[in-house]
Scaffold this motif. Structure first.
Motif, PDB file in Angstrom:
ATOM      1  N   ALA A 108      50.420  25.404  46.612  1.00 20.64           N
ATOM      2  CA  ALA A 108      49.117  24.770  46.787  1.00 20.64           C
ATOM      3  C   ALA A 108      48.080  25.691  47.406  1.00 20.64           C
ATOM      4  O   ALA A 108      46.877  25.380  47.395  1.00 20.64           O
ATOM      5  N   ALA A 109      48.532  26.826  47.947  1.00 21.94           N
ATOM      6  CA  ALA A 109      47.588  27.799  48.533  1.00 21.94           C
ATOM      7  C   ALA A 109      47.032  28.757  47.486  1.00 21.94           C
ATOM      8  O   ALA A 109      46.194  29.607  47.806  1.00 21.94           O
ATOM      9  N   GLY A 110      47.488  28.647  46.236  1.00 23.32           N
ATOM     10  CA  GLY A 110      46.957  29.502  45.177  1.00 23.32           C
ATOM     11  C   GLY A 110      47.785  30.748  44.957  1.00 23.32           C
ATOM     12  O   GLY A 110      49.007  30.738  45.112  1.00 23.32           O
ATOM     13  N   ALA A 111      47.136  31.843  44.623  1.00 20.99           N
ATOM     14  CA  ALA A 111      47.825  33.094  44.326  1.00 20.99           C
ATOM     15  C   ALA A 111      46.922  34.267  44.652  1.00 20.99           C
ATOM     16  O   ALA A 111      45.691  34.170  44.587  1.00 20.99           O
ATOM     17  N   ILE A 112      47.553  35.390  45.005  1.00 18.60           N
ATOM     18  CA  ILE A 112      46.823  36.614  45.271  1.00 18.60           C
ATOM     19  C   ILE A 112      47.414  37.733  44.430  1.00 18.60           C
ATOM     20  O   ILE A 112      48.583  37.680  44.039  1.00 18.60           O
ATOM     21  N   ALA A 113      46.598  38.734  44.136  1.00 16.78           N
ATOM     22  CA  ALA A 113      47.047  39.875  43.338  1.00 16.78           C
ATOM     23  C   ALA A 113      46.422  41.135  43.897  1.00 16.78           C
ATOM     24  O   ALA A 113      45.290  41.117  44.397  1.00 16.78           O
ATOM     25  N   LEU A 114      47.167  42.241  43.801  1.00 13.81           N
ATOM     26  CA  LEU A 114      46.671  43.525  44.286  1.00 13.81           C
ATOM     27  C   LEU A 114      47.049  44.611  43.299  1.00 13.81           C
ATOM     28  O   LEU A 114      48.230  44.811  43.003  1.00 13.81           O
ATOM     29  N   ASP A 115      46.033  45.291  42.783  1.00 12.42           N
ATOM     30  CA  ASP A 115      46.224  46.447  41.915  1.00 12.42           C
ATOM     31  C   ASP A 115      46.278  47.683  42.805  1.00 12.42           C
ATOM     32  O   ASP A 115      45.269  48.072  43.411  1.00 12.42           O
ATOM     33  N   ALA A 116      47.451  48.292  42.913  1.00 12.50           N
ATOM     34  CA  ALA A 116      47.630  49.409  43.837  1.00 12.50           C
ATOM     35  C   ALA A 116      46.784  50.615  43.436  1.00 12.50           C
ATOM     36  O   ALA A 116      46.356  51.392  44.299  1.00 12.50           O
ATOM     37  N   GLY A 117      46.551  50.791  42.147  1.00 22.67           N
ATOM     38  CA  GLY A 117      45.797  51.953  41.689  1.00 22.67           C
ATOM     39  C   GLY A 117      44.320  51.863  41.994  1.00 22.67           C
ATOM     40  O   GLY A 117      43.727  52.778  42.585  1.00 22.67           O
TER      41      GLY A 117
END
Length: 314
Positions: free
Chosen positions: A215-224
């Motif tokens: 329920a808190a959603g999602a996060i994403a991180l592109d390391a490059g």
């Protein structure tokens, strides 16, 4: 030319989901308000991908028993290529009972380690644009072969029943392009206290990390590039969260296949997962394009309108 869009590998289960009004307690009896049987485990991944229109193959072991036959037939009916899978006599198909209550679920599984590993099933790099696997304390050397052949490698990870969360499991990320754990798994394996801390630790090991958090959603991180995306969850009444993480990952893989920008990929993944939790079952709850179109009609999302319209044939 690639024969398939995605090949997935992992454990397959038959799931029995029971919808309960309250948590069971020792010495009492709770009557389920509803129930549903469905393929589960890596089948959640495969069915969700196939329903989104991707040519999908699956490498898994099935018992040569009634459960195995039913799961096999169900997956074939979804158009999934089982050429890399095997039925084995004398090994029972794993069974999971999911107890769904209070907007979450608890799982009880009967099963043993399959006699054949993914490396036994996939002896050469599959002809696929992408591959996806559940990594864990077992060998996955085939992922290196797939990456060397040009496939994009996606990895997920499941619950560790020993609750030891051996960091050595993350060594398999060396051969992966994208890692898609949920928040609890990410924090346990990295020994961190927040999903944000975990995603930055994981980005040191794999080029792109996407952490789903219910329920808190999602996060994403592109390391490059350093691009960081934080997407809220779609508010829905949750009937059963079984398989939601796999459906989320399938939505993200599909978005990558269509070369969507990172934020759109995460939003689409979040929507597919949100629709899946509104009904019982893992694989069977994965949405079809008609479900996504109905959602878009009722809850317009400007970022996803063109995508959903194009694929639903409207």
């Amino acid at each position: 030319m690639h024969q398939l869009d995605v090949v997935v590998s992992g454990l397959v289960f038959q799931d029995l989901v029971l919808g309960l009004p309250t948590a069971p307690r020792p010495g009492t009896e709770v009557w389920a308000t509803e129930s549903h049987e469905s393929p589960g485990g890596i089948a959640n991944f495969a069915v969700a991908l196939a329903r989104l229109g991707l040519r999908t193959g699956m490498a898994a072991v099935f018992g040569a028993d009634d459960l195995g036959d039913r799961v096999w037939a169900g997956l074939r009916s979804e158009g999934i290529d089982l050429g890399l899978s095997r039925k084995l006599a004398g090994w029972p198909t794993p069974l999971t009972v999911a107890l769904a209550y209070d907007n979450d679920r608890a799982l009880v599984t009967r099963g043993t380690t399959p006699p054949l590993s993914a490396d036994d099933l996939i002896t050469s790099a599959p002809s696929a644009r992408a591959v996806a696997a559940h990594i864990g304390p077992w060998p996955n050397e085939w992922l290196a072969k797939a990456k060397a052949s040009g496939s994009t490698v996606f990895a997920d990870v499941g619950w560790d029943p020993s609750e030891q969360w051996d960091p050595a499991v993350l060594d398999q990320l060396e051969h992966c392009d994208v890692f898609l754990p949920n928040a609890d798994e990410a924090m346990h394996y990295t020994r961190t206290d927040t999903p944000e801390q975990a995603i930055r630790r994981l980005a040191e090991k794999v080029p792109l990390v996407v952490v789903s958090n219910g329920a808190a959603g999602a996060i994403a991180l592109d390391a490059g590039s350093g691009q960081y995306v934080d997407v809220p969850a779609y508010p829905v009444p949750a009937a059963d969260t079984t398989g939601a993480g796999d459906v989320f990952a399938a939505g993200f893989i599909a978005g990558t296949h269509w070369e969507l920008p990172l934020e759109q990929r995460v939003r689409f993944a979040a929507l597919t997962a949100a629709i899946s939790v509104t009904r019982l079952g893992g694989a069977d709850a994965a949405p079809h394009w008609a479900d996504l179109a109905a959602w878009q009609d009722a809850n317009p999302d400007d970022q996803l309108e063109a995508l959903i319209s194009a694929h639903s044939g409207r």
